[in-house]
Design an enzyme around this catalytic site. Structure first.
Site, mmCIF file in Angstrom:
data_model
loop_
_atom_site.group_PDB
_atom_site.id
_atom_site.type_symbol
_atom_site.label_atom_id
_atom_site.label_comp_id
_atom_site.label_asym_id
_atom_site.label_seq_id
_atom_site.Cartn_x
_atom_site.Cartn_y
_atom_site.Cartn_z
ATOM 1 N N TRP A 82 0.871 -1.187 0.000
ATOM 2 C CA TRP A 82 0.000 0.000 0.000
ATOM 3 C C TRP A 82 0.902 1.230 0.000
ATOM 4 O O TRP A 82 1.818 1.340 0.835
ATOM 5 C CB TRP A 82 -0.882 -0.035 1.261
ATOM 6 C CG TRP A 82 -1.836 1.110 1.389
ATOM 7 C CD1 TRP A 82 -2.658 1.605 0.425
ATOM 8 C CD2 TRP A 82 -2.075 1.899 2.568
ATOM 9 N NE1 TRP A 82 -3.407 2.651 0.925
ATOM 10 C CE2 TRP A 82 -3.065 2.850 2.237
ATOM 11 C CE3 TRP A 82 -1.560 1.890 3.863
ATOM 12 C CZ2 TRP A 82 -3.532 3.781 3.163
ATOM 13 C CZ3 TRP A 82 -2.037 2.818 4.769
ATOM 14 C CH2 TRP A 82 -3.013 3.750 4.415
ATOM 15 N N ASP A 94 -0.407 -5.727 9.130
ATOM 16 C CA ASP A 94 -1.409 -4.720 8.782
ATOM 17 C C ASP A 94 -2.707 -5.460 8.463
ATOM 18 O O ASP A 94 -2.794 -6.165 7.456
ATOM 19 C CB ASP A 94 -0.932 -3.913 7.567
ATOM 20 C CG ASP A 94 -1.930 -2.817 7.182
ATOM 21 O OD1 ASP A 94 -2.986 -2.705 7.834
ATOM 22 O OD2 ASP A 94 -1.645 -2.068 6.226
ATOM 23 N N LYS A 126 -13.093 -0.755 6.721
ATOM 24 C CA LYS A 126 -13.784 -1.536 5.686
ATOM 25 C C LYS A 126 -14.809 -2.480 6.306
ATOM 26 O O LYS A 126 -15.953 -2.528 5.867
ATOM 27 C CB LYS A 126 -12.777 -2.360 4.862
ATOM 28 C CG LYS A 126 -11.412 -1.737 4.701
ATOM 29 C CD LYS A 126 -11.356 -0.659 3.651
ATOM 30 C CE LYS A 126 -10.011 0.036 3.721
ATOM 31 N NZ LYS A 126 -9.689 0.925 2.663
HETATM 32 C C1 LMR Z 1 -6.920 2.149 -0.580
HETATM 33 O O1 LMR Z 1 -5.863 1.537 -0.625
HETATM 34 O O2 LMR Z 1 -7.542 2.506 -1.583
HETATM 35 C C2 LMR Z 1 -7.547 2.472 0.749
HETATM 36 O O3 LMR Z 1 -6.801 1.872 1.764
HETATM 37 C C3 LMR Z 1 -7.761 3.914 0.948
HETATM 38 C C4 LMR Z 1 -6.502 4.700 1.156
HETATM 39 O O4 LMR Z 1 -6.467 5.425 2.149
HETATM 40 O O5 LMR Z 1 -5.559 4.628 0.356
#
Ligand code: LMR
Length: 398
Positions: free
Chosen positions: A130, A212, A247
């Protein structure tokens, strides 16, 4: 002072929502930011949340300060949700939780705790991961290292590559960040057997796992999604978990999460919580209450928990059903490459495996929005927009 600041490039994920909202094409499709959407494209407040909010409106006695570590009842409920009431780290009181503003707040708090313990720790993140993991870990003053995770050609986990990178690079005192389930961005998760092998390696290297957990309940179910995490927790001395309620409770904007610590002893766990409280006090003093009070209310009531479970299963089933539907629709539209790999993935995300140029063309010519890496939020698709999406894919990807 401010004239020294440079313009900032827009956030790769969040900026897509802004662009999408400004787009007048009636056929536009938002596959960008990771929020659950119903078959009609909405992200409604869950019924369990509405009922808990109604209860709080009537019964909440005060809005006075809580504490930097947050709501005690919420923290306990979250520990039970993640580890299970009877897990060994619960019965021997080695697991503790501190409320945080969302998963991001939980990750940041945990990262700052790591820095307090060992400012030289490298934090190993999967490649890809992420996007926000990088700045928030670096923001805590820690160094990022990457381990191989996803094989773009095979469209699956490169577990051998991952283990080789970790075996060769880990130094005692490092931290390895693992996605608990529903990997963001690729959707490909470790099997339980792979969690076991990873646990052995981390123990051998003297390295702390940091999980996570942003999507518990969105993969195969609340319990199944944490099988690897629970195995690991039972077999390591120490561990960190950042859990999010964005979520699975649909509480995105309320910012609800928890940093969890598994320590070697009850005393060490208590010290970790006190330190987390000090860190929180210096940043946000105490976390926002409302969303956590909602979660606490739901999890304290058997009736509301049942309502929530039903809604979570519905969201999870819809996403899992969509995965095969998308793969089949693309096949039927004549898209040359196979997307059957999507059936092996979990959660909201999947990499289509198309080029950034093709992603850009889908946006410009068809108003289909996704992250430039070709990560899509599967939940953004539905029976209504799937034919348009498949047709656009055929035209752009061939
Ligand atoms: C995402 O990856 O789209 C979500 O976790 C929202 C974000 O804050 O990036």
């Amino acid at each position: 002072m401010f004239e020294q600041l440079q313009p900032i490039k827009a956030d790769a994920i969040l900026s897509l929502s802004v662009e999408y909202r400004a787009d007048n094409n009636p056929n536009k499709i938002d596959l960008g930011v990771g929020v659950y959407k119903t078959e009609t494209g909405e992200t409604p407040v869950l019924a369990a949340v509405k009922q808990a909010e109604a209860f709080l409106l009537q019964n909440q006695p005060s809005k006075t300060y809580l504490a930097p570590t947050g709501n005690v009842g919420f923290n306990q409920s979250m520990l039970e949700l993640v580890f299970g009431k009877d897990h060994v780290v619960m019965t021997n009181k080695r697991a503790r939780a501190v409320q945080a503003p969302g998963g991001t707040g939980a990750l940041s708090l945990a990262s700052r705790l790591i820095a307090r313990c060992n400012s030289n720790a490298n934090v190993w993140v999967s490649n890809p991961t992420w996007a926000n993991h990088i700045p928030l870990i670096q923001g805590a003053g820690l160094t990022i290292k990457e381990y191989t995770y996803y094989d773009t050609a095979a469209k699956s986990i490169d577990f051998d590559g991952m283990m080789d990178d970790l075996r060769g690079g880990l130094v005692a005192g490092d931290v390895v960040l693992v996605h608990g389930c529903c990997h963001n961005p690729c959707g490909a998760d470790l099997s339980l057997e792979q969690w076991k092998q990873l646990t052995d390696l981390l123990n051998e290297k003297g390295v702390t796992p940091f999980v996570d957990l942003a999507y518990q309940g969105f993969g195969s179910g609340l319990e199944q999604d944490v099988a690897g995490l629970r195995y690991m927790a039972a077999n390591v001395k120490e561990m960190l978990v950042a859990a999010s309620c964005s979520k699975n409770f649909g509480l995105y904007r309320e910012r609800v999460g928890a940093t969890m610590v598994v320590s070697e002893t009850e005393q060490a766990a208590s010290n970790a919580v006190d330190n987390l409280g000090v860190v929180a006090r210096a940043i946000w003093s105490m976390p926002p209450d409302h969303g956590a009070a909602v979660v606490e209310t739901i999890l304290a009531s058997e009736e509301l928990t049942n309502v929530w479970h039903g809604e979570l299963i519905e969201m999870c089933d819809r996403i899992n059903g969509l995965r095969s539907l998308v793969a089949n629709s693309l096949k039927e539209a004549g898209v040359a490459q196979s997307f059957d790999f999507m059936n092996n993935e979990n959660g909201m995300f999947s990499f289509l495996g198309i080029t950034p140029e093709q992603v850009a063309q889908l946006k410009t010519d068809f108003s289909i929005y996704m992250v430039s890496s070709s990560r899509i939020n599967v939940a953004g698709l539905n029976a209504n927009n799937l034919p348009y999406f498949a047709d656009a894919m055929k035209k752009v990807v061939g």
